[in-house]
Design an enzyme around this catalytic site. Structure first.
Site, short mmCIF file in Angstrom:
data_model
loop_
_atom_site.label_atom_id
_atom_site.label_comp_id
_atom_site.label_asym_id
_atom_site.label_seq_id
_atom_site.Cartn_x
_atom_site.Cartn_y
_atom_site.Cartn_z
N TYR A 292 0.85 -1.18 0.00
CA TYR A 292 0.00 0.00 0.00
C TYR A 292 0.89 1.24 0.00
O TYR A 292 1.60 1.51 0.98
CB TYR A 292 -0.90 0.04 1.23
CG TYR A 292 -2.08 -0.92 1.21
CD1 TYR A 292 -2.36 -1.72 0.11
CD2 TYR A 292 -2.92 -1.02 2.31
CE1 TYR A 292 -3.44 -2.58 0.10
CE2 TYR A 292 -4.01 -1.88 2.32
CZ TYR A 292 -4.25 -2.66 1.22
OH TYR A 292 -5.32 -3.53 1.21
N PHE B 203 -14.48 -4.22 -0.35
CA PHE B 203 -15.56 -3.62 -1.16
C PHE B 203 -16.89 -3.68 -0.40
O PHE B 203 -17.91 -4.12 -0.93
CB PHE B 203 -15.70 -4.32 -2.51
CG PHE B 203 -14.62 -4.02 -3.50
CD1 PHE B 203 -14.10 -2.74 -3.64
CD2 PHE B 203 -14.11 -5.01 -4.30
CE1 PHE B 203 -13.10 -2.46 -4.55
CE2 PHE B 203 -13.10 -4.74 -5.22
CZ PHE B 203 -12.60 -3.48 -5.35
N PRO B 204 -16.94 -3.23 0.86
CA PRO B 204 -18.17 -3.31 1.63
C PRO B 204 -19.28 -2.41 1.11
O PRO B 204 -20.44 -2.60 1.48
CB PRO B 204 -17.74 -2.89 3.04
CG PRO B 204 -16.58 -1.97 2.79
CD PRO B 204 -15.86 -2.57 1.62
N LEU B 205 -18.92 -1.45 0.27
CA LEU B 205 -19.93 -0.56 -0.32
C LEU B 205 -20.01 -0.74 -1.83
O LEU B 205 -20.48 0.13 -2.55
CB LEU B 205 -19.61 0.90 0.04
CG LEU B 205 -19.68 1.21 1.53
CD1 LEU B 205 -19.23 2.63 1.82
CD2 LEU B 205 -21.10 0.99 2.07
N GLY B 206 -19.59 -1.91 -2.31
CA GLY B 206 -19.69 -2.21 -3.73
C GLY B 206 -18.57 -1.55 -4.51
O GLY B 206 -17.56 -1.12 -3.97
#
Length: 314
Positions: free
Chosen positions: A66, A221-224
């Site tokens: 990262y 990707f908890p919010l897509g």
């Protein structure tokens, strides 16, 4: 590490608490990848991370790749050797600044060892709390090819050796198929990361399997996703309607749904903005009523597709 009884109780930990790598962590954690957006202003990144800790967050998700070690460096300076904070990192990929994509596979056993050494050095520790083997079996993201297509047993052997040597505290799996997870269960898996949200439930069966075995389920990707063929949670009319009714944000509704969906779920939403961080942590206090849950459960689900690596997972 510290004893579970000495860590924040579920009444003070955002979203309640769940055991991870020997520590009772808040179910709302922080995905640190987006700290790299402040790479030109490291003091801002450090301030944001301190704010997360002040809010009760004690589960951080990172990787040496990262920001080409920038994120790990911030964590090293802010967290230090605090035993009440679990820092989870990943192996199986490395930066490739000259390549067609900013990441490349690093799946071979010797590469996994090198990844672990990189994380030890950049986090400034002699033991990593939790290390995910990023298998790259499941999307979205890179796929291993050629000599990077390594048998799971060979990779687990390395991870187990490192755990036995005390270099790794706990082993996690990321971007993995359910058959591989079943095969890995005897190794003692602490956590699993795959894409999962109210609009993408491709891995619902894996979530249930982790719950059966008291393994933390940590969706990315908890919010897509905004990529073609995928959906964003915050664009869904049912989510926006629920947010208005509950005086919350659409993001909070999506995150709260995950927390209520399975008790072993730990969320690690990432942000580079302090206001959004406050909102994400606040999702741990949001309770969705049964009608709202039913409306969200009824959303059309989009499966995980074959998309290329993207710059943010959390």
């Amino acid at each position: 590490m510290t004893d579970i009884s000495s860590t924040p109780s579920s009444s003070t930990a955002p979203g309640g608490s769940y055991p991870l790598a020997g520590v009772s962590v808040a179910r709302v954690g922080y995905g640190a990848m987006q700290l790299d957006r402040h790479s030109a202003r490291p003091e801002v990144a450090a301030s944001l991370l301190r704010h997360a800790l002040d809010l009760g967050v004690n589960h951080l998700d990172t990787a040496d790749f990262y920001g080409a070690s920038f994120v790990n460096d911030v964590i090293r300076r802010v967290v230090g050797d605090r035993s009440d904070v679990v820092v989870a990192t990943k192996v199986g990929a490395e930066t490739d600044p000259q390549g067609p994509l900013p990441l490349r596979s690093a799946q071979r056993p010797e590469q996994l060892r090198a990844n672990v050494e990189d994380n030890l050095r950049t986090l400034g520790v002699d033991r990593l709390d939790l290390v995910y083997l990023r298998r790259m079996e499941a999307g979205p993201g890179l796929r291993p090819e050629g000599d990077q297509d390594v048998p799971l047993d060979d990779q687990l052997d390395v991870m187990l050796q490192l755990r036995d040597a005390g270099v790794i505290g706990a082993i996690g799996l990321s971007a993995i198929g359910i058959d591989s997870l079943r095969a890995a269960l005897p190794a003692g898996i602490a956590a699993v990361q795959n894409a999962h949200s109210v609009v993408d439930r491709s891995f619902d069966d894996m979530m249930h399997l982790t719950a059966e075995h008291d393994i933390a389920w940590v969706p990315f990707f908890p919010l897509g996703s905004a990529f073609p063929g995928h959906a964003k949670v915050t664009d869904q009319p049912a989510v926006r309607a629920a947010a208005e009714r509950l005086h919350a944000t659409p993001s909070q509704v999506g995150l709260a749904w995950l927390l209520q969906h399975s008790p072993n779920t730990l969320i690690i939403p990432g942000t580079s903005d302090a206001t959004h961080l406050d909102e994400n942590v606040g999702a741990g206090e949001l309770v969705l009523d049964s009608d709202t849950v039913a409306a969200l459960d009824a959303l059309e689900v989009v499966g995980a597709g074959e998309i290329q690596w993207v710059p943010s997972e959390e």
